[in-house]
Design a protein around this motif. Sequence first.
Motif, PDB file in Angstrom:
ATOM      1  N   ALA A   1       0.843  -1.195   0.000  1.00  0.00           N
ATOM      2  CA  ALA A   1       0.000   0.000   0.000  1.00  0.00           C
ATOM      3  C   ALA A   1       0.877   1.244   0.000  1.00  0.00           C
ATOM      4  O   ALA A   1       2.023   1.213   0.453  1.00  0.00           O
ATOM      5  N   TYR A   2       0.305   2.325  -0.506  1.00  0.00           N
ATOM      6  CA  TYR A   2       0.944   3.631  -0.455  1.00  0.00           C
ATOM      7  C   TYR A   2       0.219   4.471   0.591  1.00  0.00           C
ATOM      8  O   TYR A   2      -1.000   4.375   0.749  1.00  0.00           O
ATOM      9  N   SER A   3       0.976   5.306   1.269  1.00  0.00           N
ATOM     10  CA  SER A   3       0.375   6.231   2.216  1.00  0.00           C
ATOM     11  C   SER A   3       1.045   7.592   2.058  1.00  0.00           C
ATOM     12  O   SER A   3       2.246   7.698   2.302  1.00  0.00           O
ATOM     13  N   PRO A   4       0.335   8.597   1.609  1.00  0.00           N
ATOM     14  CA  PRO A   4      -1.065   8.613   1.199  1.00  0.00           C
ATOM     15  C   PRO A   4      -1.238   7.895  -0.144  1.00  0.00           C
ATOM     16  O   PRO A   4      -0.306   7.809  -0.942  1.00  0.00           O
ATOM     17  N   SER A   5      -2.453   7.424  -0.355  1.00  0.00           N
ATOM     18  CA  SER A   5      -2.729   6.701  -1.595  1.00  0.00           C
ATOM     19  C   SER A   5      -3.316   7.604  -2.681  1.00  0.00           C
ATOM     20  O   SER A   5      -3.521   7.144  -3.799  1.00  0.00           O
ATOM     21  N   GLU A   6      -3.611   8.851  -2.322  1.00  0.00           N
ATOM     22  CA  GLU A   6      -4.156   9.779  -3.309  1.00  0.00           C
ATOM     23  C   GLU A   6      -3.522  11.147  -3.111  1.00  0.00           C
ATOM     24  O   GLU A   6      -3.445  11.639  -1.983  1.00  0.00           O
ATOM     25  N   ILE A   7      -3.077  11.738  -4.215  1.00  0.00           N
ATOM     26  CA  ILE A   7      -2.532  13.093  -4.154  1.00  0.00           C
ATOM     27  C   ILE A   7      -3.219  13.937  -5.217  1.00  0.00           C
ATOM     28  O   ILE A   7      -3.581  13.444  -6.284  1.00  0.00           O
ATOM     29  N   LYS A   8      -3.413  15.217  -4.883  1.00  0.00           N
ATOM     30  CA  LYS A   8      -4.088  16.146  -5.789  1.00  0.00           C
ATOM     31  C   LYS A   8      -3.176  17.344  -6.012  1.00  0.00           C
ATOM     32  O   LYS A   8      -2.633  17.898  -5.056  1.00  0.00           O
TER      33      LYS A   8
ATOM     34  N   ALA B   1       2.908 -11.118  -3.070  1.00  0.00           N
ATOM     35  CA  ALA B   1       1.664 -11.693  -3.590  1.00  0.00           C
ATOM     36  C   ALA B   1       0.588 -10.638  -3.858  1.00  0.00           C
ATOM     37  O   ALA B   1      -0.202 -10.789  -4.782  1.00  0.00           O
ATOM     38  N   MET B   2       0.534  -9.602  -3.072  1.00  0.00           N
ATOM     39  CA  MET B   2      -0.511  -8.582  -3.238  1.00  0.00           C
ATOM     40  C   MET B   2      -0.035  -7.396  -4.093  1.00  0.00           C
ATOM     41  O   MET B   2      -0.684  -6.353  -4.129  1.00  0.00           O
ATOM     42  N   HIS B   3       1.074  -7.574  -4.759  1.00  0.00           N
ATOM     43  CA  HIS B   3       1.659  -6.518  -5.587  1.00  0.00           C
ATOM     44  C   HIS B   3       0.665  -5.880  -6.575  1.00  0.00           C
ATOM     45  O   HIS B   3       0.632  -4.652  -6.696  1.00  0.00           O
ATOM     46  N   PRO B   4      -0.182  -6.667  -7.275  1.00  0.00           N
ATOM     47  CA  PRO B   4      -1.086  -6.029  -8.250  1.00  0.00           C
ATOM     48  C   PRO B   4      -2.070  -5.037  -7.636  1.00  0.00           C
ATOM     49  O   PRO B   4      -2.640  -4.222  -8.344  1.00  0.00           O
ATOM     50  N   PHE B   5      -2.273  -5.112  -6.324  1.00  0.00           N
ATOM     51  CA  PHE B   5      -3.254  -4.224  -5.684  1.00  0.00           C
ATOM     52  C   PHE B   5      -2.606  -2.994  -5.066  1.00  0.00           C
ATOM     53  O   PHE B   5      -3.270  -2.211  -4.406  1.00  0.00           O
ATOM     54  N   MET B   6      -1.318  -2.826  -5.285  1.00  0.00           N
ATOM     55  CA  MET B   6      -0.614  -1.674  -4.732  1.00  0.00           C
ATOM     56  C   MET B   6      -0.726  -0.522  -5.722  1.00  0.00           C
ATOM     57  O   MET B   6       0.124  -0.336  -6.596  1.00  0.00           O
ATOM     58  N   ILE B   7      -1.795   0.244  -5.576  1.00  0.00           N
ATOM     59  CA  ILE B   7      -2.071   1.338  -6.497  1.00  0.00           C
ATOM     60  C   ILE B   7      -2.477   2.592  -5.723  1.00  0.00           C
ATOM     61  O   ILE B   7      -2.902   2.521  -4.571  1.00  0.00           O
ATOM     62  N   GLY B   8      -2.344   3.720  -6.374  1.00  0.00           N
ATOM     63  CA  GLY B   8      -2.772   4.994  -5.813  1.00  0.00           C
ATOM     64  C   GLY B   8      -3.345   5.854  -6.922  1.00  0.00           C
ATOM     65  O   GLY B   8      -3.478   5.405  -8.067  1.00  0.00           O
ATOM     66  N   LYS B   9      -3.678   7.088  -6.578  1.00  0.00           N
ATOM     67  CA  LYS B   9      -4.337   7.957  -7.555  1.00  0.00           C
ATOM     68  C   LYS B   9      -3.728   9.358  -7.513  1.00  0.00           C
ATOM     69  O   LYS B   9      -3.578   9.937  -6.439  1.00  0.00           O
ATOM     70  N   LEU B  10      -3.396   9.847  -8.687  1.00  0.00           N
ATOM     71  CA  LEU B  10      -2.931  11.220  -8.858  1.00  0.00           C
ATOM     72  C   LEU B  10      -4.026  11.978  -9.591  1.00  0.00           C
ATOM     73  O   LEU B  10      -4.436  11.577 -10.682  1.00  0.00           O
ATOM     74  N   THR B  11      -4.514  13.069  -8.995  1.00  0.00           N
ATOM     75  CA  THR B  11      -5.524  13.895  -9.634  1.00  0.00           C
ATOM     76  C   THR B  11      -4.891  15.237  -9.974  1.00  0.00           C
ATOM     77  O   THR B  11      -4.371  15.921  -9.102  1.00  0.00           O
ATOM     78  N   VAL B  12      -4.944  15.586 -11.251  1.00  0.00           N
ATOM     79  CA  VAL B  12      -4.403  16.864 -11.724  1.00  0.00           C
ATOM     80  C   VAL B  12      -5.588  17.728 -12.147  1.00  0.00           C
ATOM     81  O   VAL B  12      -6.295  17.402 -13.093  1.00  0.00           O
TER      82      VAL B  12
END
Length: 162
Positions: A57-64, A123-134
């Motif tokens: 996981a990423y923390s934070p998982s979303e950046i704007k 094993a959970m690598h494919p679910f390690m995602i986050g979101k960048l909002t521009v």
Amino acid sequence: MRPTPNTDRPTSHNLMRFHFSLLLLVTAGLVVAFAPLPAQPITPQERTFEIDAHQFAYSPSEIKVNPGDTVTIQLVSTDVVHGIYVDDYDISVEADPGQSATLTFVADKPGSFRFRCNITCGAMHPFMIGKLTVGSNNWLYRSIGLAALAVLGMTVSRKQKA
């Protein structure tokens, strides 16, 4: 006793009012959906984010950020080797355990983009995602406007039938 169906034919005046109301609502809907929103000039800034990567996981998982901002992401990996890859920007960086790595870019593409780990980290690598909002989420405001117009149209339609 069964209710008798209404056999009154709509008059041409009522039909014209209905079509005029429908035309007004469709025109207002097109304006809400496609008219440019008033944009406030935003001066591009330098933005720095520290993103911790561990346990898939990423923390934070979303950046704007705002369009034109110079974005610096400092990726800190605390367990195994992790990376970060930003979709559509085609940029990436990798950080070793206990180390950090820095990624700098100009956010010149508006929209929402995924960032993901580009190193197979477990094993959970494919679910390690986050979101960048521009930029702002204009479609949210437009959707609210269209929903309000739909409610208004239904209300007007019911009043004309009564």
